[in-house]
Design a protein around this motif. Structure first.
Motif, PDB file in Angstrom:
ATOM      1  N   ILE A 189      36.988  42.895  38.472  1.00 29.67           N
ATOM      2  CA  ILE A 189      36.002  43.318  37.306  1.00 29.67           C
ATOM      3  C   ILE A 189      34.639  42.671  37.646  1.00 29.67           C
ATOM      4  O   ILE A 189      34.680  41.470  38.254  1.00 29.67           O
ATOM      5  CB  ILE A 189      36.656  42.444  36.066  1.00 29.67           C
ATOM      6  N   LYS A 201      33.790  45.074  30.225  1.00 27.49           N
ATOM      7  CA  LYS A 201      34.988  45.194  30.715  1.00 27.49           C
ATOM      8  C   LYS A 201      35.655  46.846  30.485  1.00 27.49           C
ATOM      9  O   LYS A 201      36.140  47.585  31.446  1.00 27.49           O
ATOM     10  CB  LYS A 201      36.057  44.334  30.656  1.00 27.49           C
ATOM     11  N   TRP A 257      44.143  45.556  35.382  1.00 28.01           N
ATOM     12  CA  TRP A 257      42.793  44.878  35.250  1.00 28.01           C
ATOM     13  C   TRP A 257      42.739  43.738  34.874  1.00 28.01           C
ATOM     14  O   TRP A 257      41.752  42.970  34.862  1.00 28.01           O
ATOM     15  CB  TRP A 257      42.045  45.926  34.645  1.00 28.01           C
ATOM     16  N   VAL A 272      43.473  42.498  31.706  1.00 28.55           N
ATOM     17  CA  VAL A 272      42.610  42.487  30.475  1.00 28.55           C
ATOM     18  C   VAL A 272      43.451  42.583  29.235  1.00 28.55           C
ATOM     19  O   VAL A 272      44.649  42.972  29.394  1.00 28.55           O
ATOM     20  CB  VAL A 272      41.416  43.387  30.523  1.00 28.55           C
TER      21      VAL A 272
END
Length: 243
Positions: A4, A10, A43, A45
């Motif tokens: 990232i 994001k 990712w 997130v």
């Protein structure tokens, strides 16, 4: 999976990564896109961030959700007429004659400034064209650009065709690169000016096609409105129905 970065939000980094896979053909039409849960895990997130990334791709017309199944890459190939001539404003069919009737800076109409994400009434560049066939005027086409483009892209204010196409010229002169397009098709009654140009009586229904070209950061670079009278075939598409 790339790390990232902190430059973009994001969700935009995730949607941009998937969009690049689609554009490169690594995710073909019909291919399943990773789910919210899978994106969140890979990712690192939160689920809402992953959901926002997928929603961004839906808004761009690149993916579609199927209830109870998942999210899949849509067939983003434009209809033949759009693919060959309209998407980047460069080419017309051999039987069509194009006349640029005006190229000027005007106060932007509400619909135009909304599409270009500009304040209402902000200066915009308007290039209006008439497309004629053997049977008469078949199309009124207007391309709109932010007024600030006039400094670098001065040919936008000249009433002649631009070699290579308008969108490619804008990319070359302004440094802005088209990343994706949004299309809308509808119908309405023709305005007084449109009736005069098309030579139709009042009231007259017209087909309206809107195309907005965006940069990767979602900045709107160009807004096109194409108006067609009844009785003219406008779009053509051929596709297989076999699996």
């Amino acid at each position: 999976m790339p790390e990232i970065e902190e430059v973009l939000p994001k969700y935009l980094q995730i949607s941009g990564y998937i969009r690049d896979l689609i554009h490169r053909g690594e995710l073909a039409p019909g291919a399943e896109v990773p789910s919210e849960r899978e994106l969140a895990a890979s990712w690192k997130v939160a689920r809402p961030t992953a959901a926002k990334a997928l929603n961004t791709l839906r808004q761009q017309g690149l993916v579609e959700s199927r209830r109870g199944s998942g999210t899949y890459v849509t067939d983003t190939r434009a209809p033949a007429r759009m693919r060959e001539s309209r998407r980047y404003g460069a080419r017309y069919a051999e039987h069509e004659s194009v006349t640029i009737v005006s190229a000027e800076i005007v106060a932007g109409p509400e619909e135009v400034t909304a599409a270009l994400d500009l304040p209402h009434g902000a200066p915009v560049i308007a290039r209006k064209r008439l497309v004629t066939t053997d049977s008469g005027i078949a199309e009124i086409s207007t391309s709109w650009f932010p007024g600030e483009f006039a400094t670098a892209a001065q040919l936008l204010l000249v009433t002649r065709r631009i070699p290579g196409g308008v969108a490619e010229y804008v990319e070359r002169t302004t440094g802005a690169e088209v990343a994706y397009a949004r299309e809308r098709v509808g119908a309405r009654l023709a305005s007084a000016q449109e009736r005069r140009l098309l030579g139709v009586a009042r009231p007259a229904a017209v087909l309206v096609y809107h195309l907005t070209l965006h940069a990767a950061d979602h900045t709107a670079l160009q807004f096109d409105e194409l108006v067609y009278p009844s009785g003219h075939w406008t779009f053509q598409q051929e596709y297989s129905l076999r699996a």
